[in-house]
Design an enzyme around this catalytic site. Structure first.
Site, short mmCIF file in Angstrom:
data_model
loop_
_atom_site.label_atom_id
_atom_site.label_comp_id
_atom_site.label_asym_id
_atom_site.label_seq_id
_atom_site.Cartn_x
_atom_site.Cartn_y
_atom_site.Cartn_z
N LYS A 165 0.83 -1.22 0.00
CA LYS A 165 0.00 0.00 0.00
C LYS A 165 0.86 1.26 0.00
CE LYS A 165 -2.20 -1.02 3.77
NZ LYS A 165 -1.51 -2.30 4.02
N GLU A 191 1.23 5.91 11.22
CA GLU A 191 2.19 5.05 10.54
C GLU A 191 3.57 5.20 11.16
OE1 GLU A 191 1.60 2.69 7.78
OE2 GLU A 191 -0.25 2.94 8.90
N ARG A 192 4.53 4.44 10.62
CA ARG A 192 5.88 4.41 11.20
C ARG A 192 6.64 5.72 10.93
NH1 ARG A 192 4.41 0.19 8.41
NH2 ARG A 192 4.27 -1.87 9.36
#
Length: 465
Positions: A165, A191-192
């Site tokens: 993704k 997210e990271r």
């Protein structure tokens, strides 16, 4: 340190007292409780930011902290800022990386200027929305052919963990931002940190950062910040659309993390969970965000959203509710990824409201439908081929299998952002070339060409000996 002036200009309101702290939930006593969605500032240095979400009684307000609450104790002073959470808007945000408060996190100079806007805005009324349908090309064959995006529409990239993704989002940025006349806004939700840093460097390398704004609410931040960063990013996008009269490309990674943050906030507030533990307000939380994404007579916000699908279960409430808001759904398949067919887009599950003859034209529509029919027939024949071999099929079915396998490989594409890993130079393919290539494969022109020759190509003619 977060002070009132860091996230909104103006004077503060009433002073109260903290009467309860439980994780990110803060209860505060006021002579007259502040209105809902007002920002409260707590702690000795007013560094703890709390958003009012509910009133417990005539004197007590309960809010969710958007920053960490370490050190906050019962009896500490808390101040009503007199306004809701605001972010800076306008051209000064271009090329910058911001957090949910609109503060720069790119180690550059602070934002100057007085234009701040509340993140809580109403969707554009129907009377101001544009009713024309226009295709937004991406240069990625599988998307443009089988699930074309809509200008001013919402597209979702659905997939479980590790199916590509984020890579697809980064390739869309690379392909679309270069040709896109307007502003690009990337919103990273939960997210990271590593991905944010990689994206920033990638946009710097591509030279598109001066026309982009990046907002991040990382996975290490409190749920309140992750829940509000999407609204903050949309507020900046709406300003470019409505005031600057520009088109905005709005990319979100990952909308599931927004739902997950809402689930955490709901749990902390003590609300009864609904199905599978999701918040009872899941549908309305998502609708408040998604309905603000639309096009008007003066500009459009075109959104591409990555959607993590828990355990690859597309019946999960988060996936089901998200599907309902989208004009295009691009489904990434773990099976395709395991076969090395990248991008791992499932052509039979992906769809778009744009794929009708009136919008894309008769030729494109019929080619897309024929691709789907051929691939669906191959899917039905796979078990027979696996058990008995391709020789047991009729001549007509063998031909379908051969063409379907060539189509599968033609729909793969080398990405610019993965060149260093794959060794294949990245390709951007025009829609006309994609349609022509698919037509030639379906007509049998490539029946004698090895199927591997079509793997990781751009135009079909590259595989022709």
């Amino acid at each position: 340190m977060i002070r009132q002036a860091d996230h909104a200009p103006g004077s503060g309101g009433a002073q109260g007292m903290v009467v309860g702290v439980r994780s990110s939930v803060v209860d505060a006593w006021f002579e007259e409780p502040p209105p809902l969605l007002n920002v409260l500032l707590a702690g000795d240095d007013r560094g703890i930011v709390v958003e009012t979400l509910t009133h417990l009684d005539e004197h007590t307000a309960r809010g969710i902290a958007l920053t960490r609450t370490q050190g906050l104790a019962v009896g500490a002073p808390i101040f009503d800022s007199g306004k809701s959470l605001s972010v800076p808007v306008g051209s000064r945000t271009l090329g910058r990386v911001l957090d949910v408060f609109g503060r720069p996190i790119d180690k550059k100079e602070p934002l100057s200027g007085e234009a701040w806007k509340s993140i809580h805005q109403e969707p554009v009324p129907f009377s101001r929305q544009s009713t024309t349908s226009e295709v937004f090309t991406t240069g990625i064959k599988a998307i443009d052919l089988l699930a074309p995006l809509e200008r001013g529409g919402k597209a979702g990239l659905f997939g479980g963990a590790g199916v590509g993704k984020t890579v697809l989002i980064m390739e869309l940025i690379n392909n679309m931002v270069g040709q896109h006349e307007g502003v690009s806004l990337f919103c990273g939700i939960g997210e990271r940190c590593r991905e944010a840093e990689e994206l920033y460097r990638e946009m710097q390398r591509a030279g598109v950062l001066p026309n982009a704004v990046l907002l991040f609410g990382q996975m290490n931040e409190p749920p309140g910040a992750r829940f509000r960063v999407g609204h903050a990013a949309l507020t900046i996008a709406e300003h470019f659309r409505d005031v600057e009269k520009m088109d905005v490309l709005f990319l979100v990674d990952n909308i599931f993390r927004f739902i997950q943050a809402g689930q955490e906030v709901s749990g902390l507030l003590g609300q009864l969970p609904s199905r599978l533990g999701y918040q009872p307000t899941l549908a309305s939380d998502l609708a408040h965000l998604e309905e603000r994404i639309c096009n008007t007579q003066t500009g459009a916000i075109t959104s591409v959203q990555a959607v993590y699908v828990p355990a690859d279960d597309f019946t999960d409430p988060a996936a089901v509710h998200t599907f309902g808001h989208l004009s295009a759904s691009i489904v990434l398949s773990r099976k395709k990824a395991s076969q090395g067919l990248y991008p791992a887009i499932d052509p039979l599950q992906s769809n778009s409201a744009m794929l009708v003859p009136q919008v894309v034209g008769e030729r494109h529509y019929h080619v897309a439908r024929e691709i789907r029919e051929t691939l669906a027939a191959y899917e039905d024949l796979k078990d027979i081929v696996a058990m008995l071999g391709i020789e047991e099929l009729s001549i007509e079915d063998r031909q379908k299998v051969r063409r379907a396998r060539r189509l599968e490989r033609f729909l793969t594409q080398p990405f610019v952002v993965t060149e260093q890993f794959t060794g294949y130079p990245g390709k951007v393919v025009d829609l006309a070339d994609s349609i022509e290539g698919a037509e030639r494969i379906l007509a049998g022109e490539f029946d004698e060409v090895p199927e591997q020759a079509l793997y990781m190509t751009g135009k079909a003619s590259e595989a022709k000996p």
